[in-house]
Scaffold this motif. Structure first.
Motif, PDB file in Angstrom:
ATOM      1  N   ASP A  19      51.066  27.564 -22.476  1.00 12.99           N
ATOM      2  CA  ASP A  19      49.540  27.618 -22.157  1.00 12.99           C
ATOM      3  C   ASP A  19      49.200  28.558 -21.297  1.00 12.99           C
ATOM      4  OD1 ASP A  19      46.893  27.037 -21.957  1.00 12.99           O
ATOM      5  OD2 ASP A  19      47.073  25.029 -21.610  1.00 12.99           O
ATOM      6  N   PRO A  20      48.478  29.539 -21.384  1.00 11.56           N
ATOM      7  CA  PRO A  20      48.072  30.618 -20.381  1.00 11.56           C
ATOM      8  C   PRO A  20      47.006  30.021 -19.264  1.00 11.56           C
ATOM      9  CG  PRO A  20      47.010  31.035 -22.573  1.00 11.56           C
ATOM     10  CD  PRO A  20      47.814  30.063 -22.731  1.00 11.56           C
ATOM     11  N   VAL A  21      46.262  28.932 -19.446  1.00  9.97           N
ATOM     12  CA  VAL A  21      45.678  28.398 -18.502  1.00  9.97           C
ATOM     13  C   VAL A  21      46.590  27.619 -17.389  1.00  9.97           C
ATOM     14  CG1 VAL A  21      43.769  26.894 -17.969  1.00  9.97           C
ATOM     15  CG2 VAL A  21      43.416  28.377 -20.029  1.00  9.97           C
ATOM     16  N   PHE A  22      47.455  27.014 -18.098  1.00 11.96           N
ATOM     17  CA  PHE A  22      48.093  26.103 -17.078  1.00 11.96           C
ATOM     18  C   PHE A  22      49.213  26.820 -16.384  1.00 11.96           C
ATOM     19  CE2 PHE A  22      52.265  24.224 -16.816  1.00 11.96           C
ATOM     20  CZ  PHE A  22      51.851  22.833 -15.993  1.00 11.96           C
ATOM     21  N   ARG A  23      49.420  27.991 -17.024  1.00 15.67           N
ATOM     22  CA  ARG A  23      50.469  29.051 -16.484  1.00 15.67           C
ATOM     23  C   ARG A  23      49.736  29.714 -15.304  1.00 15.67           C
ATOM     24  NH1 ARG A  23      52.259  31.379 -21.170  1.00 15.67           N
ATOM     25  NH2 ARG A  23      51.066  33.057 -20.702  1.00 15.67           N
ATOM     26  N   GLN A  28      49.340  30.214  -9.431  1.00 16.38           N
ATOM     27  CA  GLN A  28      48.401  30.068  -8.094  1.00 16.38           C
ATOM     28  C   GLN A  28      49.132  29.261  -7.030  1.00 16.38           C
ATOM     29  OE1 GLN A  28      44.237  30.561  -8.585  1.00 16.38           O
ATOM     30  NE2 GLN A  28      44.559  31.005 -10.784  1.00 16.38           N
ATOM     31  N   ILE A  29      49.131  27.751  -7.713  1.00 11.59           N
ATOM     32  CA  ILE A  29      49.972  26.898  -7.026  1.00 11.59           C
ATOM     33  C   ILE A  29      51.258  27.358  -6.090  1.00 11.59           C
ATOM     34  CG2 ILE A  29      50.897  24.476  -6.769  1.00 11.59           C
ATOM     35  CD1 ILE A  29      48.779  23.852  -8.940  1.00 11.59           C
ATOM     36  N   LEU A  34      53.868  29.276  -1.376  1.00 10.12           N
ATOM     37  CA  LEU A  34      54.632  30.098  -0.628  1.00 10.12           C
ATOM     38  C   LEU A  34      53.934  30.756   0.779  1.00 10.12           C
ATOM     39  CD1 LEU A  34      56.417  32.015  -3.692  1.00 10.12           C
ATOM     40  CD2 LEU A  34      57.453  30.375  -2.044  1.00 10.12           C
ATOM     41  N   VAL A  35      52.799  31.124   0.426  1.00  9.69           N
ATOM     42  CA  VAL A  35      51.998  31.634   1.723  1.00  9.69           C
ATOM     43  C   VAL A  35      52.076  30.571   2.887  1.00  9.69           C
ATOM     44  CG1 VAL A  35      49.688  32.517   2.529  1.00  9.69           C
ATOM     45  CG2 VAL A  35      50.649  33.318   0.333  1.00  9.69           C
ATOM     46  N   VAL A  36      51.580  29.349   2.605  1.00  7.83           N
ATOM     47  CA  VAL A  36      51.384  28.351   3.413  1.00  7.83           C
ATOM     48  C   VAL A  36      52.888  28.022   4.105  1.00  7.83           C
ATOM     49  CG1 VAL A  36      51.014  25.851   3.805  1.00  7.83           C
ATOM     50  CG2 VAL A  36      49.652  27.178   2.424  1.00  7.83           C
TER      51      VAL A  36
END
Length: 512
Positions: A19-23, A28-29, A34-36
């Motif tokens: 599912d592209p939306v779920f991906r 993003q999560i 990783l940034v945090v």
């Protein structure tokens, strides 16, 4: 033939990863995590390292005594001042350089950008050589040149160059008179603010009337003629009064200067106005050049200097005459003299009525140094000079590109309406070019502000020098000092961008 009936059965279920939306949400999560985690690792690692070195964090050091000197501040400073005052001193010094540099770089850059497109071969080539030379030399090298090769090569204090208006220049910088207003002068400052706003309002109203009706209001035109005569009288009186320093006849009979100024003012109302302005231009050019050259070259014969100044004055007078003869009649000109008279005349009236006093403490040369006045250090002069000259070269290219972007048909349409070259540029070309000029102009303003940190290389006490340099070395608060310094430059940049974006929205072309 057998037929499979799929009606009523549910669609086959697929994996969520398809599912592209779920991906998208999942990616993003993951990136956010990783940034945090990265910043958490930096903070924890830094805290552990500081703890291992027995160092603490916090901003309590700002309220400790600094214990060092700053060569130039805009407020009283001593060794007993606090670190937060050192931070404020560096911030104000940076802001001072940025504001002065942006003002003069804009004036010089627009002049050079227009000059590069001039139909005059010599003016266009001189502007081209300036731009190509300056923008291809590193800024730091230019700062070293102005500081070490020019300002530090000036004479010692005893042999200072004396410039007009009691200004002196030597190895220690510029010595200028210190303004000393009294308590009543606050009313004059208030009048200046109000009169400037009034002048801008009158200019906007007159321009809108001309746009709507094709001509300036009759009242504005008549007031502009009177204002033109008054301004001519004041400028001519000042020029010929200063000229009395070089012409004995004027020195022996001061009334001659006022009579000549009155004649020039009356002539400005007649068809002889171009000739009166040419005479005034000659007098101003001669006074300025003769004063500067006599101060800079005291060993030269005065006759040679005066002769050179007179030749330059004749050239400027001829240029003024040529330019004035090509100007449109007063009914079609922007009422600039009226706006100047409003902005200057109202504060002058308030100054006289309120009895305010504005005295100047003049610098006086004593045995070892000057007493009185304000000393502008050579580091400040070199930094402002270098930033202005360097940034102006880039602004000039932005202006040239913006003017080039305007369709040639606009120029031809303005010509068909009978607009002179100056009016075509001011009323048609530049307003349309501004929508192209403003975005890169914002970048140049930001660059100039950030490049002011190079002042540390020549010893100017700007923010990086005072706070990130001396304060950091003494306190060891690297994280706090660097964070505050970065916050200052980020704030300057965001405020500048916000203002320029607002202005860009005002000048942007609106589609209908």
């Amino acid at each position: 033939m057998a037929v499979q009936d799929n009606i009523g059965s549910s669609a086959p279920r697929t994996s969520l990863l398809n599912d592209p939306v779920f991906r998208g949400i999942l990616y993003q999560i993951i990136v956010g995590g990783l940034v945090v985690a990265f910043f958490y690792w930096i903070v924890v690692n830094t805290a552990q390292n500081l703890a291992a070195q027995n160092k603490t964090t916090g901003f309590d050091f700002l309220f400790r005594t600094a214990g060092f000197d700053i060569s130039f501040t805009l407020f009283p400073w001593s060794r007993t001042s606090f670190y937060w005052q050192a931070f404020l001193a560096g911030l104000l010094n940076t802001l001072l350089v940025a504001v002065i540099g942006i003002f003069f770089a804009t004036l010089l850059g627009f002049t050079l950008g227009i000059a590069r497109l001039s139909s005059n071969w010599l003016i266009a080539r001189v502007a081209t050589v300036y731009i190509e030379t300056i923008r291809n030399i590193p800024l730091l090298l230019q700062l070293f040149f102005w500081y070490f090769a020019v300002l530090k090569a000036m004479p010692a204090v005893r042999n200072s160059f004396e410039l007009p208006l009691d200004v002196f220049i030597n190895q220690r910088g510029l010595m200028v008179p210190r303004p000393m207003p009294d308590g009543e002068f606050i009313w004059v400052l208030l009048a200046i603010a109000i009169s400037v706003i009034a002048a801008i309002a009158v200019g906007i109203w007159a321009t809108r009337e001309r746009t709507a009706t094709g001509r300036y209001p009759a009242l504005v035109v008549q007031a502009a003629k009177i204002a033109d005569a008054v301004v001519t009288f004041l400028v001519a009186a000042l020029a010929f009064t200063l000229l009395s320093q070089f012409v004995p006849v004027l020195a022996n009979s001061p009334a001659i200067a006022w009579v000549v100024a009155l004649v020039a003012a009356v002539a400005s109302l007649t068809r002889f106005a171009p000739y009166s302005r040419a005479v005034v231009a000659f007098a101003i050019t001669f006074v300025i050049l003769a004063s500067l050259l006599r101060a800079m070259f005291p060993g030269w014969p005065p006759f040679v200097i005066d002769l050179g100044a007179a030749v330059a004055g004749l050239v400027m007078g001829w240029i003024s005459l040529e330019g004035t003869l090509r100007r449109p009649p007063s009914e079609g000109r922007f009422p600039l003299a009226l706006l100047i008279l409003i902005a200057v005349g109202i504060p002058a009236v308030v100054y006289v009525v309120t009895g305010a006093q504005l005295a100047f403490e003049l610098p006086v040369l004593e045995r070892f140094n000057f007493r009185g006045g304000v000393q502008l250090p050579p580091e400040l002069v070199a930094l402002v000079f270098g930033l202005t000259i360097y940034t102006a070269a880039f602004i000039a290219e932005n202006v040239r590109g913006g003017i080039r972007s305007v369709n040639k048909g606009q120029t031809e349409a303005a010509q068909s309406l009978g607009l002179k070259e100056g009016d075509r540029l001011r009323l048609v070309i530049v307003p349309q070019a501004m929508r192209v000029i403003v975005p890169p102009l914002t970048s140049q303003y930001l660059n100039l502000t950030k490049n002011s940190s190079l002042g540390a290389a020549i010893g100017y006490p700007e923010l990086v020098n005072v706070f990130t340099g001396t304060t950091l070395n003494q306190t060891g608060k690297a994280i706090e000092v660097i964070a505050l310094t970065m916050a200052v430059y980020l704030t300057f940049s965001l405020l500048t961008s916000a203002f320029m974006n607002w202005y860009n929205g005002r000048v942007a072309m609106v589609e209908r």
